[in-house]
Design a protein around this motif. Structure first.
Motif, PDB file in Angstrom:
ATOM      1  N   LYS A   1      -9.268 -34.271  26.390  1.00  0.00           N
ATOM      2  CA  LYS A   1     -11.240 -34.577  25.923  1.00  0.00           C
ATOM      3  C   LYS A   1     -10.544 -36.676  27.023  1.00  0.00           C
ATOM      4  O   LYS A   1      -9.461 -36.894  26.467  1.00  0.00           O
ATOM      5  CB  LYS A   1     -11.319 -35.101  25.005  1.00  0.00           C
ATOM      6  CG  LYS A   1     -11.559 -34.045  24.654  1.00  0.00           C
ATOM      7  CD  LYS A   1     -12.162 -34.385  23.026  1.00  0.00           C
ATOM      8  CE  LYS A   1     -13.596 -34.514  22.389  1.00  0.00           C
ATOM      9  NZ  LYS A   1     -14.444 -35.346  23.681  1.00  0.00           N
TER      10      LYS A   1
ATOM     11  N   GLU B   1      -9.338 -41.889   8.905  1.00  0.00           N
ATOM     12  CA  GLU B   1      -9.794 -43.229   8.904  1.00  0.00           C
ATOM     13  C   GLU B   1     -10.477 -43.322  10.775  1.00  0.00           C
ATOM     14  O   GLU B   1     -11.147 -43.321  10.771  1.00  0.00           O
ATOM     15  CB  GLU B   1      -9.169 -44.405   8.416  1.00  0.00           C
ATOM     16  CG  GLU B   1     -10.304 -46.180   8.392  1.00  0.00           C
ATOM     17  CD  GLU B   1     -10.092 -46.491  10.100  1.00  0.00           C
ATOM     18  OE1 GLU B   1     -11.488 -47.325  10.019  1.00  0.00           O
ATOM     19  OE2 GLU B   1      -9.730 -46.214  10.823  1.00  0.00           O
TER      20      GLU B   1
ATOM     21  N   ALA C   1     -10.603 -40.619  12.484  1.00  0.00           N
ATOM     22  CA  ALA C   1     -11.204 -39.692  12.750  1.00  0.00           C
ATOM     23  C   ALA C   1     -13.095 -40.218  12.897  1.00  0.00           C
ATOM     24  O   ALA C   1     -13.787 -39.634  13.177  1.00  0.00           O
ATOM     25  CB  ALA C   1     -10.395 -38.513  12.286  1.00  0.00           C
ATOM     26  N   TYR C   2     -12.784 -40.952  11.961  1.00  0.00           N
ATOM     27  CA  TYR C   2     -14.040 -41.016  11.047  1.00  0.00           C
ATOM     28  C   TYR C   2     -15.103 -41.981  11.964  1.00  0.00           C
ATOM     29  O   TYR C   2     -16.064 -42.166  12.251  1.00  0.00           O
ATOM     30  CB  TYR C   2     -13.585 -41.876   9.143  1.00  0.00           C
ATOM     31  CG  TYR C   2     -13.254 -40.804   7.855  1.00  0.00           C
ATOM     32  CD1 TYR C   2     -15.067 -39.368   8.451  1.00  0.00           C
ATOM     33  CD2 TYR C   2     -12.621 -40.489   7.587  1.00  0.00           C
ATOM     34  CE1 TYR C   2     -15.196 -39.074   6.663  1.00  0.00           C
ATOM     35  CE2 TYR C   2     -12.788 -39.085   6.778  1.00  0.00           C
ATOM     36  CZ  TYR C   2     -13.679 -38.859   5.874  1.00  0.00           C
ATOM     37  OH  TYR C   2     -13.705 -37.683   5.429  1.00  0.00           O
ATOM     38  N   ARG C   3     -14.040 -42.828  12.457  1.00  0.00           N
ATOM     39  CA  ARG C   3     -14.613 -44.071  13.255  1.00  0.00           C
ATOM     40  C   ARG C   3     -14.731 -44.002  14.665  1.00  0.00           C
ATOM     41  O   ARG C   3     -16.033 -44.058  14.976  1.00  0.00           O
ATOM     42  CB  ARG C   3     -14.201 -45.505  12.649  1.00  0.00           C
ATOM     43  CG  ARG C   3     -13.859 -46.885  13.136  1.00  0.00           C
ATOM     44  CD  ARG C   3     -13.975 -47.935  12.574  1.00  0.00           C
ATOM     45  NE  ARG C   3     -12.001 -47.689  12.713  1.00  0.00           N
ATOM     46  CZ  ARG C   3     -11.039 -48.105  13.959  1.00  0.00           C
ATOM     47  NH1 ARG C   3     -12.042 -48.349  15.513  1.00  0.00           N
ATOM     48  NH2 ARG C   3      -9.925 -47.982  14.087  1.00  0.00           N
TER      49      ARG C   3
ATOM     50  N   PRO D   1     -15.094 -40.666  16.187  1.00  0.00           N
ATOM     51  CA  PRO D   1     -15.292 -39.248  16.075  1.00  0.00           C
ATOM     52  C   PRO D   1     -14.704 -38.360  17.549  1.00  0.00           C
ATOM     53  O   PRO D   1     -13.847 -37.184  17.234  1.00  0.00           O
ATOM     54  CB  PRO D   1     -16.760 -38.866  15.953  1.00  0.00           C
ATOM     55  CG  PRO D   1     -17.456 -40.180  16.018  1.00  0.00           C
ATOM     56  CD  PRO D   1     -16.839 -41.095  15.908  1.00  0.00           C
ATOM     57  N   ASN D   2     -14.633 -39.473  18.958  1.00  0.00           N
ATOM     58  CA  ASN D   2     -14.493 -38.887  19.854  1.00  0.00           C
ATOM     59  C   ASN D   2     -12.818 -38.439  19.733  1.00  0.00           C
ATOM     60  O   ASN D   2     -12.247 -37.731  20.253  1.00  0.00           O
ATOM     61  CB  ASN D   2     -14.476 -38.963  21.011  1.00  0.00           C
ATOM     62  CG  ASN D   2     -14.736 -38.503  22.132  1.00  0.00           C
ATOM     63  OD1 ASN D   2     -15.501 -37.885  22.520  1.00  0.00           O
ATOM     64  ND2 ASN D   2     -13.965 -39.732  23.699  1.00  0.00           N
TER      65      ASN D   2
ATOM     66  N   GLY E   1     -10.898 -37.277  16.881  1.00  0.00           N
ATOM     67  CA  GLY E   1     -11.000 -36.572  16.595  1.00  0.00           C
ATOM     68  C   GLY E   1     -11.105 -35.709  16.819  1.00  0.00           C
ATOM     69  O   GLY E   1     -10.268 -34.552  16.174  1.00  0.00           O
ATOM     70  N   LEU E   2     -12.117 -35.487  16.964  1.00  0.00           N
ATOM     71  CA  LEU E   2     -12.246 -34.402  18.292  1.00  0.00           C
ATOM     72  C   LEU E   2     -11.201 -34.078  18.540  1.00  0.00           C
ATOM     73  O   LEU E   2      -9.875 -32.769  19.249  1.00  0.00           O
ATOM     74  CB  LEU E   2     -13.092 -34.095  19.366  1.00  0.00           C
ATOM     75  CG  LEU E   2     -15.047 -33.529  19.102  1.00  0.00           C
ATOM     76  CD1 LEU E   2     -14.588 -32.386  18.580  1.00  0.00           C
ATOM     77  CD2 LEU E   2     -15.321 -34.125  17.275  1.00  0.00           C
TER      78      LEU E   2
ATOM     79  N   MET F   1      -8.159 -34.821  18.497  1.00  0.00           N
ATOM     80  CA  MET F   1      -7.005 -34.279  17.740  1.00  0.00           C
ATOM     81  C   MET F   1      -6.746 -33.645  17.436  1.00  0.00           C
ATOM     82  O   MET F   1      -5.921 -32.256  16.731  1.00  0.00           O
ATOM     83  CB  MET F   1      -6.707 -35.753  16.465  1.00  0.00           C
ATOM     84  CG  MET F   1      -6.113 -36.772  17.047  1.00  0.00           C
ATOM     85  SD  MET F   1      -5.653 -38.418  15.861  1.00  0.00           S
ATOM     86  CE  MET F   1      -7.229 -37.848  14.993  1.00  0.00           C
ATOM     87  N   TRP F   2      -7.887 -32.942  17.119  1.00  0.00           N
ATOM     88  CA  TRP F   2      -9.030 -31.137  16.965  1.00  0.00           C
ATOM     89  C   TRP F   2      -8.824 -29.967  17.744  1.00  0.00           C
ATOM     90  O   TRP F   2      -7.040 -29.312  17.303  1.00  0.00           O
ATOM     91  CB  TRP F   2     -10.442 -31.582  16.179  1.00  0.00           C
ATOM     92  CG  TRP F   2     -10.794 -29.747  16.020  1.00  0.00           C
ATOM     93  CD1 TRP F   2      -9.739 -28.993  15.701  1.00  0.00           C
ATOM     94  CD2 TRP F   2     -11.946 -30.030  15.184  1.00  0.00           C
ATOM     95  NE1 TRP F   2     -10.339 -27.999  14.682  1.00  0.00           N
ATOM     96  CE2 TRP F   2     -12.133 -28.051  14.557  1.00  0.00           C
ATOM     97  CE3 TRP F   2     -13.123 -29.957  15.528  1.00  0.00           C
ATOM     98  CZ2 TRP F   2     -12.871 -27.231  14.370  1.00  0.00           C
ATOM     99  CZ3 TRP F   2     -13.944 -29.673  14.998  1.00  0.00           C
ATOM    100  CH2 TRP F   2     -14.587 -28.410  14.955  1.00  0.00           C
TER     101      TRP F   2
ATOM    102  N   PRO G   1     -14.298 -27.895  27.101  1.00  0.00           N
ATOM    103  CA  PRO G   1     -15.444 -27.998  27.595  1.00  0.00           C
ATOM    104  C   PRO G   1     -16.815 -28.804  27.511  1.00  0.00           C
ATOM    105  O   PRO G   1     -17.461 -28.975  28.506  1.00  0.00           O
ATOM    106  CB  PRO G   1     -16.130 -26.936  27.098  1.00  0.00           C
ATOM    107  CG  PRO G   1     -15.300 -26.812  25.721  1.00  0.00           C
ATOM    108  CD  PRO G   1     -14.131 -27.328  25.656  1.00  0.00           C
ATOM    109  N   PHE G   2     -16.410 -30.056  26.575  1.00  0.00           N
ATOM    110  CA  PHE G   2     -17.821 -30.746  26.142  1.00  0.00           C
ATOM    111  C   PHE G   2     -17.372 -32.208  27.052  1.00  0.00           C
ATOM    112  O   PHE G   2     -16.049 -31.982  27.795  1.00  0.00           O
ATOM    113  CB  PHE G   2     -17.330 -30.781  25.160  1.00  0.00           C
ATOM    114  CG  PHE G   2     -16.409 -30.381  23.725  1.00  0.00           C
ATOM    115  CD1 PHE G   2     -16.064 -31.848  23.621  1.00  0.00           C
ATOM    116  CD2 PHE G   2     -16.361 -29.741  23.425  1.00  0.00           C
ATOM    117  CE1 PHE G   2     -14.845 -31.759  23.071  1.00  0.00           C
ATOM    118  CE2 PHE G   2     -15.330 -29.490  22.625  1.00  0.00           C
ATOM    119  CZ  PHE G   2     -14.842 -30.147  22.023  1.00  0.00           C
TER     120      PHE G   2
ATOM    121  N   ARG H   1     -17.733 -38.335  26.704  1.00  0.00           N
ATOM    122  CA  ARG H   1     -18.682 -38.543  25.335  1.00  0.00           C
ATOM    123  C   ARG H   1     -18.908 -39.636  24.511  1.00  0.00           C
ATOM    124  O   ARG H   1     -17.727 -39.179  23.886  1.00  0.00           O
ATOM    125  CB  ARG H   1     -19.701 -37.267  24.670  1.00  0.00           C
ATOM    126  CG  ARG H   1     -20.458 -37.376  23.842  1.00  0.00           C
ATOM    127  CD  ARG H   1     -20.216 -35.928  23.569  1.00  0.00           C
ATOM    128  NE  ARG H   1     -21.745 -35.736  22.721  1.00  0.00           N
ATOM    129  CZ  ARG H   1     -22.397 -34.254  22.521  1.00  0.00           C
ATOM    130  NH1 ARG H   1     -21.915 -33.926  23.444  1.00  0.00           N
ATOM    131  NH2 ARG H   1     -23.540 -35.047  21.400  1.00  0.00           N
TER     132      ARG H   1
ATOM    133  N   ALA I   1     -22.836 -39.495  19.008  1.00  0.00           N
ATOM    134  CA  ALA I   1     -23.614 -39.461  18.512  1.00  0.00           C
ATOM    135  C   ALA I   1     -24.736 -40.701  18.259  1.00  0.00           C
ATOM    136  O   ALA I   1     -24.020 -41.110  17.096  1.00  0.00           O
ATOM    137  CB  ALA I   1     -24.170 -37.939  17.652  1.00  0.00           C
TER     138      ALA I   1
END
Lengths: 262, 262
Positions: free
Chosen positions: B28, B127, B129-131, B133-134, B136-137, B139-140, B253-254, B258, B261
């Motif tokens: 990403k 922390e 990933a919370y702050r 999220p992109n 976090g995504l 790493m996920w 794919p996304f 981004r 939100a």
DNA sequence: CGCCGGTTTGAGTCCATTCAAGAGGAGTGG
DNA sequence: CCACTCCTCTTGAATGGACTCAAACCGGCG
């Protein structure tokens, strides 16, 4: 056979998505706000038969699926047609986070019995993970546990002979069913026939048959059609070298009810 | 042998964490702000030898590790001492997101060669990933690709004979090295000896030896000590039924850039 | 009552293992 | 510079666990 629900029912207990909350809360607590957000996810209910595919290897994916009833498997095929079942899923499991987030399926998903799925658009899940990172973490955690199961299967397939390998699978299945409240570990409905069990353990159905016989003759299990009774759980666990730690049922290490930072 | 850096160097190119950015951006895109946040992660550099353990199966985990140089493996053991190597990692890989997020290790991680790791506290990653999220995504996503590799290994181990199984592993390793900019797929340093390759493929070292000989006699590879030259990539790919799609190198794919939100 | 999917059993085969010994190289110390 | 050791790789021979092929059995169901 598909029905659309743009907004989930207000009675959370009625919504199929309540299952998703229960699953995620195995890993992390969710706040009331977060629970509501999960229930508000758009979804489509679909009922499928074993001969159908939820997703085929190689396809582009646009949805994740929550398994509402029945059983499902993940599988891949070798070029000679040989099948490898690399995951078995049950009511309450989120079956396609893997494929759907990755965008292109690297394996197929198929119902094992008649099964009902709630298909959730991937974009809605992504958006939710952005908006409420705690839910994203819980879903991440869920896929990590799947990964842990893959690792244990690799160990089992490479380093355990047929009898312990099958014993291990019977233990895992029982514990997972129990954790999801679908029965007790020592006596449950086993949805796979011997061909499928063979493809899940990397054996042939003939050898599975003989190995099951051995387990039965030793007094560890009793079989009736599609039903397994574990007669001696401790001995089965020992035979299968089963230690449920890898299922990580203790939940996540970080504080359960933490909400998004700030 | 441990050195603390509370704050990353301002020259991003100098920071070992730049490797993490490069890895995440395989999956990403990250914004400038997000890149800075990654570089600002606290970490500790550690150098380790092959006989040491980064994490042992069963231990509580508190850190994730970025592999800065060298190679490392994930492994599990059966009760009889049999070892299963269920993952091989290289410079730039994030080796312990799995164990560390789950809180308790379900497998061990060990260097395969002399290796340097940047240990990052799990809480700092959570922390982050919370702050953002992109991140976090991303790493996920990284852990999902690991999962895809596990599945492919399960297929390979259960449904492919020794020669193709080894051919497949040689292909995978080459492609992954190339993707991380560590060499070219057709000629690279192969860090495993035959015992280790045996444990990674579920064979014995004797059989690995004979199978490598077969590959060599067929003109697919040339071996020198710890070095592999693929003489005929297309044929090796065919022999190993290798299709790199499961490595998901195309990215996510996304939409790449981004941000959260809102 | 005959089909059909799944299970069971037998006999022979084979891929991979085990056991064992030898060969090759790199590093160490005399 | 030559033993000497350790580690890994290599090769051979015998064994065995799981596979293949094939047939029979079984219970459910149209």
């Amino acid at each position: 056979m598909e029905m659309n629900f743009q907004v989930a029912s207000l009675k959370s207990e009625k919504s199929p998505l309540a299952l998703m909350i229960r699953k995620l809360e195995l890993w992390k607590g969710l706040s009331v706000e977060e629970e509501a957000a999960v229930l508000a996810l758009p979804y489509t209910l679909t009922e499928m038969t074993p001969s159908q595919y939820l997703v085929r290897d190689g396809e582009k994916t646009t949805h994740s699926c929550l398994l509402i009833s029945g059983f499902a498997i993940r599988q891949k095929r070798a070029l000679d047609g040989g099948r490898s079942i690399c995951g078995v899923h049950m009511r309450g499991d989120i079956v396609d986070l893997q494929n759907s987030l990755l965008g292109r399926a690297d394996h197929s998903v198929q119902p094992l019995t008649m099964a009902t799925f709630a298909k959730i658009p991937r974009d809605a899940l992504i958006e939710l993970a952005y908006r409420l990172p705690n839910i994203g973490l819980a879903m991440w955690y869920d896929t990590l546990v799947d990964g842990s199961i893959f690792r244990e299967w690799i160990l089992s397939i490479t380093r355990r002979p047929a009898v312990p390998r099958i014993a291990h699978m019977i233990c895992e299945f029982g514990v997972r069913l129990e954790a999801l409240g679908l029965g007790e570990r020592s006596s449950y409905e086993f949805p796979m026939n011997q061909d499928q069990l063979a493809d899940a353990t990397g054996l042939t159905s003939v050898h599975v048959n003989r190995s099951l016989r051995v387990l039965e003759e030793r007094g560890l299990i009793v079989r009736t059609a599609r039903y397994i009774v574990v007669a001696d759980w401790a001995a089965l666990e020992t035979t299968g070298e089963f230690d449920e730690a890898y299922l990580h049922l203790g939940g996540s290490p970080f504080s359960p009810h933490r909400t998004s930072a700030q």
